[in-house]
Design a protein around this motif. Structure first.
Motif, PDB file in Angstrom:
ATOM      1  N   CYS A 395       5.785  -6.377  -6.455  1.00  0.00           N
ATOM      2  CA  CYS A 395       5.213  -5.340  -7.326  1.00  0.00           C
ATOM      3  C   CYS A 395       5.730  -5.466  -8.756  1.00  0.00           C
ATOM      4  N   LEU A 396       7.009  -5.784  -8.902  1.00  0.00           N
ATOM      5  CA  LEU A 396       7.578  -5.926 -10.242  1.00  0.00           C
ATOM      6  C   LEU A 396       6.888  -7.059 -11.007  1.00  0.00           C
ATOM      7  N   ASP A 397       6.607  -8.132 -10.314  1.00  0.00           N
ATOM      8  CA  ASP A 397       5.927  -9.265 -10.958  1.00  0.00           C
ATOM      9  C   ASP A 397       4.539  -8.876 -11.455  1.00  0.00           C
ATOM     10  N   ARG A 398       3.914  -7.910 -10.798  1.00  0.00           N
ATOM     11  CA  ARG A 398       2.542  -7.544 -11.115  1.00  0.00           C
ATOM     12  C   ARG A 398       2.426  -6.201 -11.849  1.00  0.00           C
ATOM     13  N   GLY A 399       3.556  -5.519 -12.036  1.00  0.00           N
ATOM     14  CA  GLY A 399       3.541  -4.243 -12.752  1.00  0.00           C
ATOM     15  C   GLY A 399       2.816  -3.142 -12.010  1.00  0.00           C
ATOM     16  N   ILE A 400       2.962  -3.113 -10.683  1.00  0.00           N
ATOM     17  CA  ILE A 400       2.292  -2.099  -9.869  1.00  0.00           C
ATOM     18  C   ILE A 400       3.320  -1.379  -9.000  1.00  0.00           C
ATOM     19  N   ALA A 401       2.887  -0.279  -8.369  1.00  0.00           N
ATOM     20  CA  ALA A 401       3.717   0.461  -7.421  1.00  0.00           C
ATOM     21  C   ALA A 401       3.380   0.006  -6.004  1.00  0.00           C
ATOM     22  N   ILE A 402       4.238   0.320  -5.054  1.00  0.00           N
ATOM     23  CA  ILE A 402       3.999  -0.104  -3.661  1.00  0.00           C
ATOM     24  C   ILE A 402       2.664   0.429  -3.165  1.00  0.00           C
ATOM     25  N   ASP A 403       2.373   1.706  -3.459  1.00  0.00           N
ATOM     26  CA  ASP A 403       1.140   2.295  -2.945  1.00  0.00           C
ATOM     27  C   ASP A 403      -0.096   1.857  -3.719  1.00  0.00           C
ATOM     28  N   ASP A 404       0.081   0.982  -4.735  1.00  0.00           N
ATOM     29  CA  ASP A 404      -1.078   0.353  -5.390  1.00  0.00           C
ATOM     30  C   ASP A 404      -1.516  -0.908  -4.652  1.00  0.00           C
ATOM     31  N   MET A 405      -0.673  -1.430  -3.780  1.00  0.00           N
ATOM     32  CA  MET A 405      -0.986  -2.659  -3.050  1.00  0.00           C
ATOM     33  C   MET A 405      -2.075  -2.422  -2.013  1.00  0.00           C
ATOM     34  N   LYS A 406      -2.918  -3.420  -1.833  1.00  0.00           N
ATOM     35  CA  LYS A 406      -3.937  -3.367  -0.781  1.00  0.00           C
ATOM     36  C   LYS A 406      -3.263  -3.644   0.559  1.00  0.00           C
ATOM     37  N   LEU A 407      -3.900  -3.186   1.629  1.00  0.00           N
ATOM     38  CA  LEU A 407      -3.326  -3.364   2.958  1.00  0.00           C
ATOM     39  C   LEU A 407      -3.143  -4.846   3.280  1.00  0.00           C
ATOM     40  N   GLU A 408      -4.111  -5.684   2.829  1.00  0.00           N
ATOM     41  CA  GLU A 408      -4.003  -7.115   3.096  1.00  0.00           C
ATOM     42  C   GLU A 408      -2.754  -7.705   2.428  1.00  0.00           C
ATOM     43  N   GLU A 409      -2.452  -7.202   1.228  1.00  0.00           N
ATOM     44  CA  GLU A 409      -1.248  -7.678   0.530  1.00  0.00           C
ATOM     45  C   GLU A 409       0.005  -7.290   1.304  1.00  0.00           C
ATOM     46  N   LEU A 410       0.026  -6.046   1.771  1.00  0.00           N
ATOM     47  CA  LEU A 410       1.199  -5.572   2.503  1.00  0.00           C
ATOM     48  C   LEU A 410       1.403  -6.369   3.783  1.00  0.00           C
ATOM     49  N   ARG A 411       0.314  -6.732   4.437  1.00  0.00           N
ATOM     50  CA  ARG A 411       0.425  -7.457   5.711  1.00  0.00           C
ATOM     51  C   ARG A 411       0.902  -8.890   5.525  1.00  0.00           C
ATOM     52  N   GLN A 412       0.882  -9.367   4.298  1.00  0.00           N
ATOM     53  CA  GLN A 412       1.465 -10.679   4.042  1.00  0.00           C
ATOM     54  C   GLN A 412       2.976 -10.655   4.267  1.00  0.00           C
ATOM     55  N   PHE A 413       3.540  -9.455   4.145  1.00  0.00           N
ATOM     56  CA  PHE A 413       4.989  -9.308   4.307  1.00  0.00           C
ATOM     57  C   PHE A 413       5.371  -8.894   5.722  1.00  0.00           C
ATOM     58  N   SER A 414       4.477  -8.146   6.403  1.00  0.00           N
ATOM     59  CA  SER A 414       4.740  -7.740   7.778  1.00  0.00           C
ATOM     60  C   SER A 414       3.432  -7.276   8.425  1.00  0.00           C
ATOM     61  N   PRO A 415       3.150  -7.754   9.639  1.00  0.00           N
ATOM     62  CA  PRO A 415       1.942  -7.293  10.340  1.00  0.00           C
ATOM     63  C   PRO A 415       2.074  -5.844  10.813  1.00  0.00           C
ATOM     64  N   ALA A 416       3.272  -5.264  10.696  1.00  0.00           N
ATOM     65  CA  ALA A 416       3.467  -3.886  11.162  1.00  0.00           C
ATOM     66  C   ALA A 416       2.799  -2.871  10.250  1.00  0.00           C
ATOM     67  N   PHE A 417       2.457  -3.281   9.024  1.00  0.00           N
ATOM     68  CA  PHE A 417       1.787  -2.350   8.113  1.00  0.00           C
ATOM     69  C   PHE A 417       0.396  -2.029   8.632  1.00  0.00           C
ATOM     70  N   ASP A 418       0.027  -0.741   8.548  1.00  0.00           N
ATOM     71  CA  ASP A 418      -1.303  -0.303   8.965  1.00  0.00           C
ATOM     72  C   ASP A 418      -1.835   0.688   7.932  1.00  0.00           C
ATOM     73  N   GLY A 419      -3.016   1.197   8.166  1.00  0.00           N
ATOM     74  CA  GLY A 419      -3.665   2.073   7.192  1.00  0.00           C
ATOM     75  C   GLY A 419      -2.918   3.362   6.920  1.00  0.00           C
ATOM     76  N   ASP A 420      -2.052   3.782   7.851  1.00  0.00           N
ATOM     77  CA  ASP A 420      -1.319   5.042   7.654  1.00  0.00           C
ATOM     78  C   ASP A 420      -0.132   4.890   6.702  1.00  0.00           C
ATOM     79  N   ILE A 421       0.113   3.669   6.211  1.00  0.00           N
ATOM     80  CA  ILE A 421       1.238   3.453   5.301  1.00  0.00           C
ATOM     81  C   ILE A 421       1.090   4.271   4.030  1.00  0.00           C
ATOM     82  N   TYR A 422      -0.133   4.426   3.534  1.00  0.00           N
ATOM     83  CA  TYR A 422      -0.328   5.104   2.241  1.00  0.00           C
ATOM     84  C   TYR A 422       0.032   6.586   2.314  1.00  0.00           C
TER      85      TYR A 422
END
Length: 468
Positions: A395-422
């Protein structure tokens, strides 16, 4: 030079010595207390048959006249007098004659000044308590208005976790509430009357010290005459309590100065509590907060001065103790003034709620909650901690917040992320789910605010019995 002790001496005091020894320039602040103590002493002397009723009435009338004439400007307190005690007594004798010479019966300047200092300290302690209570009212109002105002909480001046503005203000409510409790505790210990202790060994006159104490609103007389004239513990305690008040104000001021900066913009200080620059037209400086922060050192200095003065003094009274006044007077005025001004600044301050919320979001204050989310999904905590650390770098590299990330981006880091993360890491959720006692969640804050309101309702400002 008006002196009360010339009989033993065969030549006049050197003028430089007199000036060095005199205290009238500062102990004239004691006029009200000196008159109050003298009135009580005279009433007690008459009740004990040491003075006649006629002498009592003459003296009381003379004291009232001195008070009126000083207030109106007809009578001036000047350095012709060594101290406020000699000023009162000399003017009383001028007005009523020989009856005035009996004012000092059964009394020494030692127990007289000990009484004046105790009365003066008690009055200032009650006045500071009233100022602190007013400040607590202001803080409570901000708490009530900002239960849902989200801001970053800090450790090491780094954004840490999201909290509410009400929660942040609640921390200062606790501090200043403790300050009031300290004042109440000091009051209980100090509220004993030294008058009647004499120079150090009491007196042969049949004084009724309990009656004098009652007239002056004390809980009773001091129990040891040597301690009665030489005790300044109550003043040291009061200066210590004022130092703690100033430390709390200074911490609060530091935060306001930071929040007021162009980089933060959390608050806007009202024009009435700001100043500008003589050369830079864009400036709006937080001078009140800076001065409060700066004046803290004056109060600390007064505490160290009295501790240093008292540390080597044998029993009982010594002239060193005259040094208990000037810096203590300044500390009392400084602390009361700072609390009053700070409350006014806080009352008129505007909070930039959207800026606070954005700062919490972009400061990754929900990172801990994101890690907890993964833990609830079965990821070991240490692994979850590392995953979210990498997410933050992304996020720091892109100047965004965690909750600005798309679900697909989050799943690159862990498959445990789901739609309820937001929902799980929204600022509102992060604050709302913290419900333990003392936490920033709305339910916990409602309880904290209710306790604060109850405290203020049950604890009005202390009243000085001598002003009742």
């Amino acid at each position: 030079m008006a002196q009360l002790w010339g009989g033993r001496f065969t030549k006049e005091t050197d003028k430089l010595v007199y000036a060095f020894n005199a205290s009238i320039s500062f102990d004239q602040k004691f006029l009200a207390e000196d008159l109050q103590g003298s009135r009580a002493h005279v009433r007690m002397l008459a009740r004990q048959g040491i003075l006649t009723r006629e002498e009592r009435d003459q003296i009381l009338e003379g004291l009232d006249g001195i008070e009126r004439d000083v207030a109106s400007g007809v009578l001036e307190i000047t350095d012709r007098y060594e101290d406020i005690h000699s000023f009162v007594e000399a003017n009383l004798i001028d007005r009523i004659g020989d009856a005035g010479k009996k004012l000092h019966t059964g009394r020494s300047r030692n127990d007289q000044v000990a009484l004046d200092m105790r009365l003066f300290t008690r009055r200032n302690l009650c006045e500071l308590d009233a100022e602190l209570r007013e400040l607590l009212e202001v803080i409570l109002h901000i708490m009530e208005e900002n239960i849902k105002t989200i801001m970053p909480g800090f450790t090491h001046l780094q954004k840490a976790q999201p909290i509410s503005l009400a929660h942040h203000m609640g921390a200062y409510f606790e501090m200043f509430q403790r300050d009031r409790l300290r004042l109440q505790d000091i009051y209980k210990r100090m509220n004993y009357c030294p008058l009647g202790s004499g120079a150090l060994a009491g007196t042969t006159y049949p004084l009724d010290r309990e009656y004098t104490a009652e007239l002056l609103g004390f809980d009773g007389p001091t129990e040891n005459s040597m301690d009665g004239v030489s005790d300044r513990d109550y003043l040291i305690e009061f200066l210590s309590a004022m130092s703690t008040v100033m430390m709390h104000l200074s911490r609060f001021s530091e935060e306001i100065i930071i929040w007021n900066s162009n980089e933060y913009r959390f608050v806007e200080i009202d024009d009435a509590y700001s100043t500008g620059s003589s050369i830079m037209p864009q400036k709006k400086n937080p001078d009140i907060a800076e001065l409060v922060r700066g004046k803290t050192g004056r109060v600390y200095g007064a505490l160290m001065q009295i501790l240093t003065t008292m540390k080597g003094i044998p029993l009982a009274y010594n002239k060193d103790m005259q040094e208990d006044k000037e810096m203590a007077f300044d500390a009392m005025d400084t602390t009361k003034g700072c609390v009053r001004l700070f409350a006014g600044m806080l009352r008129t301050m505007r909070f930039n709620r959207e800026v606070m919320l954005a700062s919490a979001r972009h400061g990754f204050t929900n990172a801990t909650d994101a890690a907890d989310y993964l833990v609830r999904k079965g990821v070991p905590f240490r692994d979850a901690h590392g995953i979210i650390g990498r997410v933050v770098l992304y996020c720091l590299d892109r100047g965004i917040a965690i909750d600005d990330m798309k679900l697909e981006e989050l799943r690159q880091f862990s498959p445990a992320f789901d739609g309820d993360i937001y929902q799980a890491i929204s600022m509102q959720t992060c604050v709302a789910k913290r419900l333990t006692i003392g936490a920033p969640g709305p339910e916990a804050m409602a309880r904290e605010i209710a306790l604060a309101k109850s405290y203020l309702e049950k604890h009005p400002a202390m009243s000085d019995p001598s002003r009742a």
